[in-house]
Design a protein around this motif. Sequence first.
Motif, PDB file in Angstrom:
ATOM      1  N   THR A 143     -30.639  17.043 -61.920  1.00  0.00           N
ATOM      2  CA  THR A 143     -29.235  17.336 -61.667  1.00  0.00           C
ATOM      3  C   THR A 143     -29.103  18.424 -60.605  1.00  0.00           C
ATOM      4  OG1 THR A 143     -29.096  19.078 -63.331  1.00  0.00           O
ATOM      5  CG2 THR A 143     -28.680  16.808 -64.075  1.00  0.00           C
ATOM      6  N   LEU A 159     -20.191  19.410 -59.380  1.00  0.00           N
ATOM      7  CA  LEU A 159     -21.273  18.423 -59.337  1.00  0.00           C
ATOM      8  C   LEU A 159     -22.493  18.843 -60.146  1.00  0.00           C
ATOM      9  CD1 LEU A 159     -21.138  17.734 -55.472  1.00  0.00           C
ATOM     10  CD2 LEU A 159     -20.160  16.289 -57.281  1.00  0.00           C
ATOM     11  N   ASP A 176     -23.645  18.603 -63.102  1.00  0.00           N
ATOM     12  CA  ASP A 176     -24.319  17.684 -64.030  1.00  0.00           C
ATOM     13  C   ASP A 176     -24.708  16.357 -63.388  1.00  0.00           C
ATOM     14  OD1 ASP A 176     -24.099  19.504 -66.130  1.00  0.00           O
ATOM     15  OD2 ASP A 176     -22.075  18.812 -66.625  1.00  0.00           O
ATOM     16  N   ARG A 177     -24.417  16.209 -62.092  1.00  0.00           N
ATOM     17  CA  ARG A 177     -24.717  14.952 -61.413  1.00  0.00           C
ATOM     18  C   ARG A 177     -26.138  14.977 -60.865  1.00  0.00           C
ATOM     19  NH1 ARG A 177     -20.330  12.604 -57.335  1.00  0.00           N
ATOM     20  NH2 ARG A 177     -19.156  12.969 -59.275  1.00  0.00           N
ATOM     21  N   LYS A 178     -26.828  13.846 -60.953  1.00  0.00           N
ATOM     22  CA  LYS A 178     -28.172  13.770 -60.380  1.00  0.00           C
ATOM     23  C   LYS A 178     -28.093  13.821 -58.864  1.00  0.00           C
ATOM     24  CE  LYS A 178     -30.820  11.588 -64.043  1.00  0.00           C
ATOM     25  NZ  LYS A 178     -31.790  10.525 -64.383  1.00  0.00           N
ATOM     26  N   TYR A 215     -27.611  10.835 -56.407  1.00  0.00           N
ATOM     27  CA  TYR A 215     -26.328  10.142 -56.298  1.00  0.00           C
ATOM     28  C   TYR A 215     -25.324  10.899 -55.431  1.00  0.00           C
ATOM     29  CZ  TYR A 215     -28.002   7.094 -60.017  1.00  0.00           C
ATOM     30  OH  TYR A 215     -28.729   6.191 -60.741  1.00  0.00           O
ATOM     31  N   LEU A 216     -25.747  12.005 -54.851  1.00  0.00           N
ATOM     32  CA  LEU A 216     -24.852  12.770 -53.982  1.00  0.00           C
ATOM     33  C   LEU A 216     -24.789  12.146 -52.592  1.00  0.00           C
ATOM     34  CD1 LEU A 216     -25.983  16.449 -54.759  1.00  0.00           C
ATOM     35  CD2 LEU A 216     -24.191  15.115 -55.897  1.00  0.00           C
TER      36      LEU A 216
END
Length: 255
Positions: free
Chosen positions: A102, A138, A140-142, A145-146
Amino acid sequence: MSEPALAVTDLSVRYGAAATALTGIDLMVPRGEIVTLLGPNGAGKSTLMRAVSGLLHVHGGVITSGRVELLGSDVTSDRPAARVRRGLAQALEGRQVFPDLTVAENLAAGGHVRRYRKAQAREALERALSHLPRLHDLMDRKAGYLSGGEQQMLAIGRALMSQPTVLLLDEPSLGLAPKIVETVRDIILDIRDEGTSILLVEQNAAMALSIAQHGYVLESGRIVRSGAAADLRDDDEIAALYLGVSASEGAGSHA
């Protein structure tokens, strides 16, 4: 120029038994300033960044002469982690984020070498995010995927987590849309304004020279030109080679 945060003196580098990659490089980054390094592909820019960061040996390179000084201390033989603890950090070319981690985990990795206590880690995170507010939403986002721009912000944020005095930025605008390049430019200025010294390697010479105080031009492993960024911007040869402006166009712009 003022007292250097980073000084490279008479540095030469080679890879294995091959020809010398860098010859007699002299470069200085004053405290609290942005210095840009320009040059065509294959000129040796990445090699110089590796020599400064301590990652040269990973790529099979060796310093054959010269020295690298960080805040007045000779770090030529220091391991990369030791250089980080002395105040050096780098955002690598191509961003090189950890795609399966993340954003929060990527940022935490950037402070690992400093061995922070919880309060120190929290302070470093808050300071990094103050320059990169987009990352707040962002966490908690991997990273995989950004968007490209978000990954670049993450790469810069990860470097900032060690709270560097000297920051190396390797092609931070590479592959980004013009609007995002403007955002990255503003982030770099914001970091500089906080007192961090920056060595900026950029293919986007117009952007680099618009924010740097001083510039160097590297060709075939040698520094062939250096000077105030404003002077390099106004130089017809530099404009033709790196800014996409012909000498006649440059002359017309000054009329």
